[in-house]
Design a protein around this motif. Structure first.
Motif, PDB file in Angstrom:
ATOM      1  N   THR A  22       0.823  -1.210   0.000  1.00 37.85           N
ATOM      2  CA  THR A  22       0.000   0.000   0.000  1.00 37.85           C
ATOM      3  C   THR A  22       0.858   1.262   0.000  1.00 37.85           C
ATOM      4  O   THR A  22       0.475   2.270  -0.596  1.00 37.85           O
ATOM      5  CB  THR A  22      -0.971   0.016   1.195  1.00 37.85           C
ATOM      6  OG1 THR A  22      -0.234  -0.135   2.413  1.00 37.85           O
ATOM      7  CG2 THR A  22      -2.016  -1.064   1.065  1.00 37.85           C
ATOM      8  N   SER A  23       2.023   1.212   0.626  1.00 38.98           N
ATOM      9  CA  SER A  23       2.916   2.370   0.603  1.00 38.98           C
ATOM     10  C   SER A  23       3.482   2.599  -0.790  1.00 38.98           C
ATOM     11  O   SER A  23       3.572   3.742  -1.256  1.00 38.98           O
ATOM     12  CB  SER A  23       4.054   2.189   1.601  1.00 38.98           C
ATOM     13  OG  SER A  23       3.563   2.108   2.909  1.00 38.98           O
ATOM     14  N   SER A  26       0.781   4.051  -2.890  1.00 37.22           N
ATOM     15  CA  SER A  26       0.573   5.458  -2.564  1.00 37.22           C
ATOM     16  C   SER A  26       1.650   6.337  -3.189  1.00 37.22           C
ATOM     17  O   SER A  26       1.373   7.462  -3.613  1.00 37.22           O
ATOM     18  CB  SER A  26       0.564   5.636  -1.046  1.00 37.22           C
ATOM     19  OG  SER A  26       0.444   6.988  -0.706  1.00 37.22           O
ATOM     20  N   TYR A  29       1.120   6.231  -7.353  1.00 37.92           N
ATOM     21  CA  TYR A  29      -0.026   6.967  -7.872  1.00 37.92           C
ATOM     22  C   TYR A  29      -0.302   8.154  -6.969  1.00 37.92           C
ATOM     23  O   TYR A  29      -0.980   8.051  -5.947  1.00 37.92           O
ATOM     24  CB  TYR A  29      -1.262   6.064  -7.951  1.00 37.92           C
ATOM     25  CG  TYR A  29      -1.079   4.911  -8.894  1.00 37.92           C
ATOM     26  CD1 TYR A  29      -1.115   5.109 -10.262  1.00 37.92           C
ATOM     27  CD2 TYR A  29      -0.851   3.630  -8.410  1.00 37.92           C
ATOM     28  CE1 TYR A  29      -0.931   4.060 -11.135  1.00 37.92           C
ATOM     29  CE2 TYR A  29      -0.668   2.571  -9.281  1.00 37.92           C
ATOM     30  CZ  TYR A  29      -0.709   2.793 -10.635  1.00 37.92           C
ATOM     31  OH  TYR A  29      -0.526   1.762 -11.495  1.00 37.92           O
ATOM     32  N   THR A  30       0.241   9.297  -7.356  1.00 42.37           N
ATOM     33  CA  THR A  30       0.066  10.496  -6.537  1.00 42.37           C
ATOM     34  C   THR A  30      -1.338  11.043  -6.736  1.00 42.37           C
ATOM     35  O   THR A  30      -2.038  10.713  -7.680  1.00 42.37           O
ATOM     36  CB  THR A  30       1.098  11.562  -6.928  1.00 42.37           C
ATOM     37  OG1 THR A  30       0.943  11.859  -8.311  1.00 42.37           O
ATOM     38  CG2 THR A  30       2.504  11.076  -6.651  1.00 42.37           C
ATOM     39  N   ASN A  32      -5.040  12.121  -4.597  1.00 37.91           N
ATOM     40  CA  ASN A  32      -5.817  11.977  -3.378  1.00 37.91           C
ATOM     41  C   ASN A  32      -5.855  10.503  -2.978  1.00 37.91           C
ATOM     42  O   ASN A  32      -6.720   9.746  -3.409  1.00 37.91           O
ATOM     43  CB  ASN A  32      -7.234  12.519  -3.600  1.00 37.91           C
ATOM     44  CG  ASN A  32      -7.986  12.657  -2.300  1.00 37.91           C
ATOM     45  OD1 ASN A  32      -7.430  12.433  -1.233  1.00 37.91           O
ATOM     46  ND2 ASN A  32      -9.242  13.016  -2.386  1.00 37.91           N
ATOM     47  N   ASN A  33      -4.908  10.087  -2.148  1.00 35.08           N
ATOM     48  CA  ASN A  33      -4.788   8.686  -1.730  1.00 35.08           C
ATOM     49  C   ASN A  33      -5.166   8.498  -0.265  1.00 35.08           C
ATOM     50  O   ASN A  33      -4.511   7.783   0.467  1.00 35.08           O
ATOM     51  CB  ASN A  33      -3.357   8.183  -1.947  1.00 35.08           C
ATOM     52  CG  ASN A  33      -3.030   8.020  -3.402  1.00 35.08           C
ATOM     53  OD1 ASN A  33      -3.899   7.678  -4.177  1.00 35.08           O
ATOM     54  ND2 ASN A  33      -1.794   8.274  -3.755  1.00 35.08           N
ATOM     55  N   ARG A  34      -6.230   9.142   0.164  1.00 35.47           N
ATOM     56  CA  ARG A  34      -6.610   9.021   1.570  1.00 35.47           C
ATOM     57  C   ARG A  34      -7.100   7.617   1.906  1.00 35.47           C
ATOM     58  O   ARG A  34      -6.875   7.131   3.004  1.00 35.47           O
ATOM     59  CB  ARG A  34      -7.675  10.051   1.920  1.00 35.47           C
ATOM     60  CG  ARG A  34      -7.102  11.471   1.875  1.00 35.47           C
ATOM     61  CD  ARG A  34      -8.068  12.457   2.382  1.00 35.47           C
ATOM     62  NE  ARG A  34      -8.259  12.251   3.808  1.00 35.47           N
ATOM     63  CZ  ARG A  34      -9.058  12.988   4.545  1.00 35.47           C
ATOM     64  NH1 ARG A  34      -9.729  13.959   4.008  1.00 35.47           N
ATOM     65  NH2 ARG A  34      -9.193  12.742   5.829  1.00 35.47           N
ATOM     66  N   VAL A  36      -6.041   4.798   0.511  1.00 33.23           N
ATOM     67  CA  VAL A  36      -4.844   3.955   0.600  1.00 33.23           C
ATOM     68  C   VAL A  36      -4.116   4.220   1.908  1.00 33.23           C
ATOM     69  O   VAL A  36      -3.605   3.306   2.558  1.00 33.23           O
ATOM     70  CB  VAL A  36      -3.929   4.200  -0.620  1.00 33.23           C
ATOM     71  CG1 VAL A  36      -2.653   3.392  -0.502  1.00 33.23           C
ATOM     72  CG2 VAL A  36      -4.648   3.850  -1.900  1.00 33.23           C
ATOM     73  N   SER A  37      -4.103   5.474   2.331  1.00 31.76           N
ATOM     74  CA  SER A  37      -3.481   5.821   3.610  1.00 31.76           C
ATOM     75  C   SER A  37      -4.213   5.167   4.781  1.00 31.76           C
ATOM     76  O   SER A  37      -3.579   4.735   5.754  1.00 31.76           O
ATOM     77  CB  SER A  37      -3.483   7.340   3.787  1.00 31.76           C
ATOM     78  OG  SER A  37      -3.037   7.700   5.054  1.00 31.76           O
ATOM     79  N   THR A  40      -3.135   1.590   4.901  1.00 28.97           N
ATOM     80  CA  THR A  40      -1.776   1.499   5.412  1.00 28.97           C
ATOM     81  C   THR A  40      -1.770   1.601   6.937  1.00 28.97           C
ATOM     82  O   THR A  40      -1.085   0.823   7.612  1.00 28.97           O
ATOM     83  CB  THR A  40      -0.895   2.608   4.805  1.00 28.97           C
ATOM     84  OG1 THR A  40      -0.956   2.524   3.386  1.00 28.97           O
ATOM     85  CG2 THR A  40       0.542   2.474   5.251  1.00 28.97           C
TER      86      THR A  40
END
Length: 87
Positions: A22-23, A26, A29-30, A32-34, A36-37, A40
Motif C-alpha cells: 500500500t505504501s 501510494s 499513484y500520486t 488523493n490517496n486518503r 490507501v493511507s 496502510t
C-alpha cells in the motif's frame, strides 16, 4: 521450518507485506490517496498488534508493551482519520 513459525508471526509478515504494497501504491499513484493511507494505517496497527502478541508469548514483555502501545497509537490515528473523512 513452518512448524516453528507460529500463526502470529505469519500474520505479522502478511501485514508487513500489505503495508509495503500500500505504501508503494501510494507513492506510485500520486493524488488523493486518503483511502490507501487508511489501509496502510490499518495494516500497520495490525502488524504491531501481532508483533506484540508474539513478543508476549516469548516472554519479552518490554517489547510487547512497546508494540501494543504503537499498535494502539496507530489504531487511534486510523479511527480519527476515518472519522474525519466521514465528516
Amino acid at each position: 521450518m513452518l512448524k516453528k513459525m507460529n500463526i502470529f508471526l505469519i500474520l505479522k509478515f502478511a501485514c508487513a507485506a500489505a503495508v509495503v504494497i500500500t505504501s508503494i501504491f501510494s507513492l506510485a499513484y500520486t493524488g488523493n490517496n486518503r483511502l490507501v493511507s487508511l489501509f496502510t494505517q490499518l495494516f500497520l496497527s495490525l502488524m504491531f498488534l501481532f508483533s506484540g502478541i508474539s513478543e508476549f508469548k516469548t516472554n519479552r514483555k518490554t517489547y510487547a508493551i512497546v508494540s501494543f502501545s504503537v499498535s494502539l497509537f496507530a489504531a487511534i490515528v486510523f479511527i480519527s482519520t476515518l472519522l474525519l473523512r466521514k465528516g
